[in-house]
Design an enzyme around this catalytic site. Structure first.
Site, PDB file in Angstrom:
ATOM      1  N   TYR A 293     -19.925  15.313  -7.574  1.00 19.82           N
ATOM      2  CA  TYR A 293     -19.063  16.547  -7.406  1.00 19.82           C
ATOM      3  C   TYR A 293     -18.938  17.157  -5.959  1.00 19.82           C
ATOM      4  CZ  TYR A 293     -17.864  21.478  -8.478  1.00 19.82           C
ATOM      5  OH  TYR A 293     -17.427  22.898  -8.604  1.00 19.82           O
TER       6      TYR A 293
ATOM      7  N   SER B 292     -24.675  31.813 -17.862  1.00 19.67           N
ATOM      8  CA  SER B 292     -24.412  31.820 -19.353  1.00 19.67           C
ATOM      9  C   SER B 292     -25.563  31.213 -20.053  1.00 19.67           C
ATOM     10  CB  SER B 292     -23.391  30.564 -19.442  1.00 19.67           C
ATOM     11  OG  SER B 292     -23.363  29.525 -18.781  1.00 19.67           O
TER      12      SER B 292
ATOM     13  N   PHE C  76     -28.926  31.897 -19.204  1.00 20.36           N
ATOM     14  CA  PHE C  76     -29.779  33.070 -19.432  1.00 20.36           C
ATOM     15  C   PHE C  76     -29.139  33.786 -20.368  1.00 20.36           C
ATOM     16  CE2 PHE C  76     -32.178  32.713 -14.950  1.00 20.36           C
ATOM     17  CZ  PHE C  76     -32.325  31.463 -15.492  1.00 20.36           C
TER      18      PHE C  76
HETATM   19  P1  NAD Z   1     -14.253  24.930 -16.338  1.00 24.92           P
HETATM   20  O1  NAD Z   1     -15.053  23.403 -16.497  1.00 24.92           O
HETATM   21  O2  NAD Z   1     -14.365  25.835 -17.040  1.00 24.92           O
HETATM   22  O3  NAD Z   1     -12.863  24.359 -16.048  1.00 24.92           O
HETATM   23  C1  NAD Z   1     -12.302  23.071 -15.420  1.00 24.92           C
HETATM   24  C2  NAD Z   1     -11.190  22.863 -16.296  1.00 24.92           C
HETATM   25  O4  NAD Z   1     -10.668  21.430 -15.878  1.00 24.92           O
HETATM   26  C3  NAD Z   1     -11.490  22.791 -17.670  1.00 24.92           C
HETATM   27  O5  NAD Z   1     -10.602  23.211 -18.561  1.00 24.92           O
HETATM   28  C4  NAD Z   1     -11.348  21.102 -18.074  1.00 24.92           C
HETATM   29  O6  NAD Z   1     -10.975  20.761 -19.352  1.00 24.92           O
HETATM   30  C5  NAD Z   1     -10.468  20.681 -16.913  1.00 24.92           C
HETATM   31  N1  NAD Z   1     -10.558  19.262 -16.428  1.00 24.92           N
HETATM   32  C6  NAD Z   1     -11.572  18.660 -16.179  1.00 24.92           C
HETATM   33  N2  NAD Z   1     -11.150  17.407 -15.686  1.00 24.92           N
HETATM   34  C7  NAD Z   1      -9.654  17.093 -15.916  1.00 24.92           C
HETATM   35  C8  NAD Z   1      -8.914  16.332 -16.036  1.00 24.92           C
HETATM   36  N3  NAD Z   1      -9.301  14.853 -15.390  1.00 24.92           N
HETATM   37  N4  NAD Z   1      -7.860  16.376 -15.892  1.00 24.92           N
HETATM   38  C9  NAD Z   1      -7.168  17.536 -16.439  1.00 24.92           C
HETATM   39  N5  NAD Z   1      -8.012  18.739 -16.596  1.00 24.92           N
HETATM   40  C10 NAD Z   1      -9.235  18.582 -16.273  1.00 24.92           C
HETATM   41  O7  NAD Z   1     -14.989  25.297 -14.828  1.00 24.92           O
HETATM   42  P2  NAD Z   1     -14.411  26.430 -13.966  1.00 24.92           P
HETATM   43  O8  NAD Z   1     -15.810  27.220 -13.631  1.00 24.92           O
HETATM   44  O9  NAD Z   1     -13.307  27.281 -14.705  1.00 24.92           O
HETATM   45  O10 NAD Z   1     -13.896  25.864 -12.580  1.00 24.92           O
HETATM   46  C11 NAD Z   1     -12.671  25.696 -12.173  1.00 24.92           C
HETATM   47  C12 NAD Z   1     -12.533  24.986 -10.847  1.00 24.92           C
HETATM   48  O11 NAD Z   1     -13.268  25.914  -9.822  1.00 24.92           O
HETATM   49  C13 NAD Z   1     -13.098  23.645 -10.678  1.00 24.92           C
HETATM   50  O12 NAD Z   1     -12.395  22.929  -9.770  1.00 24.92           O
HETATM   51  C14 NAD Z   1     -14.584  23.882 -10.155  1.00 24.92           C
HETATM   52  O13 NAD Z   1     -14.924  23.013  -9.227  1.00 24.92           O
HETATM   53  C15 NAD Z   1     -14.207  24.951  -9.057  1.00 24.92           C
HETATM   54  N6  NAD Z   1     -15.416  25.999  -8.739  1.00 24.92           N
HETATM   55  C16 NAD Z   1     -15.827  26.783  -9.850  1.00 24.92           C
HETATM   56  C17 NAD Z   1     -17.122  27.630  -9.338  1.00 24.92           C
HETATM   57  C18 NAD Z   1     -17.611  28.391 -10.416  1.00 24.92           C
HETATM   58  O14 NAD Z   1     -18.832  28.928 -10.098  1.00 24.92           O
HETATM   59  N7  NAD Z   1     -17.234  28.829 -11.647  1.00 24.92           N
HETATM   60  C19 NAD Z   1     -17.569  27.557  -8.014  1.00 24.92           C
HETATM   61  C20 NAD Z   1     -17.071  26.549  -7.105  1.00 24.92           C
HETATM   62  C21 NAD Z   1     -15.739  25.944  -7.697  1.00 24.92           C
HETATM   63  N1  UDP Z   2     -30.806  26.999 -13.494  1.00 21.70           N
HETATM   64  C1  UDP Z   2     -31.793  27.601 -13.994  1.00 21.70           C
HETATM   65  N2  UDP Z   2     -32.050  27.637 -15.336  1.00 21.70           N
HETATM   66  C2  UDP Z   2     -30.927  27.134 -16.130  1.00 21.70           C
HETATM   67  C3  UDP Z   2     -29.718  26.664 -15.366  1.00 21.70           C
HETATM   68  C4  UDP Z   2     -29.746  26.754 -13.866  1.00 21.70           C
HETATM   69  O1  UDP Z   2     -32.895  27.875 -13.263  1.00 21.70           O
HETATM   70  O2  UDP Z   2     -31.146  27.028 -17.396  1.00 21.70           O
HETATM   71  C5  UDP Z   2     -30.830  27.029 -11.657  1.00 21.70           C
HETATM   72  C6  UDP Z   2     -30.235  25.866 -11.152  1.00 21.70           C
HETATM   73  O3  UDP Z   2     -31.427  24.830 -10.987  1.00 21.70           O
HETATM   74  C7  UDP Z   2     -30.055  26.188  -9.650  1.00 21.70           C
HETATM   75  C8  UDP Z   2     -29.238  27.760  -9.992  1.00 21.70           C
HETATM   76  O4  UDP Z   2     -29.729  28.207 -11.239  1.00 21.70           O
HETATM   77  O5  UDP Z   2     -30.809  26.504  -8.842  1.00 21.70           O
HETATM   78  C9  UDP Z   2     -27.812  27.667 -10.337  1.00 21.70           C
HETATM   79  O6  UDP Z   2     -27.534  26.707 -11.036  1.00 21.70           O
HETATM   80  P1  UDP Z   2     -26.112  26.464 -11.584  1.00 21.70           P
HETATM   81  O7  UDP Z   2     -26.021  25.087 -12.333  1.00 21.70           O
HETATM   82  O8  UDP Z   2     -25.395  27.374 -12.291  1.00 21.70           O
HETATM   83  O9  UDP Z   2     -24.972  26.239 -10.357  1.00 21.70           O
HETATM   84  P2  UDP Z   2     -25.350  25.455  -8.901  1.00 21.70           P
HETATM   85  O10 UDP Z   2     -26.539  24.855  -8.995  1.00 21.70           O
HETATM   86  O11 UDP Z   2     -24.064  24.669  -9.192  1.00 21.70           O
HETATM   87  O12 UDP Z   2     -25.215  26.446  -8.157  1.00 21.70           O
END
Ligand code: NAD
Ligand code: UDP
Ligand code: UDP
Length: 310
Positions: free
Chosen positions: A144, A188, A190
């Protein structure tokens, strides 16, 4: 009216973005392979004549005539992006290449949803955009983190080599309604555990920190970024500087849900970043004074209401 492509539009962030773009009177094409997203997230938009839903995997070329592209396709939760790490990397890299190829052909503006993960386990705190990060290239999060870093490289090279009109935002942990309840991310997990009265699973000591941004603040930042002139390409951090330990988050969620759940401690996954907080000076300066307005308690309450409804 603009025609706008949203890849990953059926996901958590994508569904909110599609909704907001339609509200703004635009024509929206949502492309998704439903790996982590779902039709349920956008079902309420299907009756709108300006909304088009396409099942397509973005690792394959895609052709459409559009004015703007938001490239969000990529699983974002560690258990899902680690499920098939090779596919995760392909999605980041081929997905960026195909959407950039499209943007180049039709001269569209294109925004990349990058991530705070490009900073890895950061040695600079809070994280500023000029920091290059501390990322393990061979660990379980690398598919990732390095995929997203390579995507940023592709964006920059299409900009320098082909004059593509790019925008890069680095999104920090974002939460809100329409997160998949089985998604595996901390907020989600928690909330669902607290509502079901199950044990709340803290990984490690719970002293690691994250800074959580409510979805509406992110969407506003994304729209403002896309609307900037071609002289501002980023990367720019979009996040909420309010920083909390996972223990504090667990306690807050127990309090807000009036849950009787107990906290349990499980092993910490590999390469889990110890701290995360955005410096948002650049976003505030360049995005018309943008800053997050929804605090953690308010955002959690809205998210808890959503999960109760499910
Ligand atoms: P999510 O998993 O809910 O959404 C991702 C979407 O992309 C899903 O609908 C999935 O089906 C689709 N997808 C995955 N692989 C695909 C492919 N090969 N072709 C077409 N569609 C595909 O996640 P999210 O939280 O909505 O994240 C959306 C974007 O934002 C992602 O690129 C993620 O890396 C970025 N992002 C999210 C967060 C966050 O905290 N939510 C933080 C940093 C970056
Ligand atoms: N985490 C946790 N319990 C869970 C899920 C995640 O303690 O049930 C911790 C995880 O190890 C990380 C933080 O919460 O330290 C955020 O995790 P998340 O997967 O939401 O995001 P990211 O690590 O990608 O920032
Ligand atoms: N591409 C796409 N849709 C388009 C234009 C291009 O999916 O509308 C794909 C194309 O198949 C290629 C990638 O985007 O794999 C990169 O395109 P570019 O024109 O940069 O490279 P080239 O086709 O010259 O290799």
């Amino acid at each position: 009216m603009k025609r706008i492509l949203v890849t990953g539009g059926a996901g958590f962030i994508g569904s909110h973005l599609c909704e907001k773009l339609l509200d703004g009177g635009n024509d929206v094409i949502c492309v998704d392979n439903y790996f982590t997203g779902s039709k349920d997230n956008i079902r309420h938009l299907l009756g709108n004549h300006n909304f088009e839903l396409v099942r397509h995997d973005i690792t394959a070329p895609y052709y459409a005539e559009v004015d703007e592209i938001y490239n969000l396709a990529c699983p974002a939760s560690p258990p899902y992006y680690q499920y098939n790490p090779i596919k995760t990397m392909k999605t980041s890299i081929y997905g960026a290449m195909n959407t950039l190829g499209l943007a180049k052909r039709v001269k569209a503006k294109i925004l990349q949803a990058s991530t705070s993960e490009v900073y890895g386990d950061p040695a600079v705190h809070p994280q500023v955009e000029s920091y290059w990060g501390n990322v393990n290239p061979i660990g379980i999060r690398s598919c990732y983190d390095e995929g997203k870093r390579a995507a940023e490289t592709l964006f920059m090279d299409y900009y320098r080599q082909n004059d593509v009109r790019i925008k890069i935002i680095r999104i920090f942990n974002t939460y809100g309604p329409r997160m998949n309840p089985n998604d595996g991310r901390v907020v989600s997990n928690f909330i669902v555990q607290a509502l079901k009265g199950e044990d709340i699973t803290i990984y490690g000591t719970g002293m690691q920190t994250r800074s959580f941004q409510y979805i509406d603040d992110l969407i506003e930042g994304m729209l403002r970024m896309m609307a900037t002139g071609d002289d501002f390409i980023g990367p720019v951090n979009i996040g909420n500087p309010g920083e909390f330990t996972m223990l504090e988050l667990a306690q807050k969620i127990i309090e807000l849900t009036h849950s009787r759940s107990k906290i349990v401690f499980l092993p910490l996954p590999g390469d889990d970043p110890k701290q995360r907080q955005p410096n948002i000076t650049l976003a505030t300066e360049r995005l018309g004074g943008w800053q997050p307005i929804v605090n953690l308690e308010e955002g959690l309450n809205r998210t808890i209401e959503y999960f109760k409804m499910l």
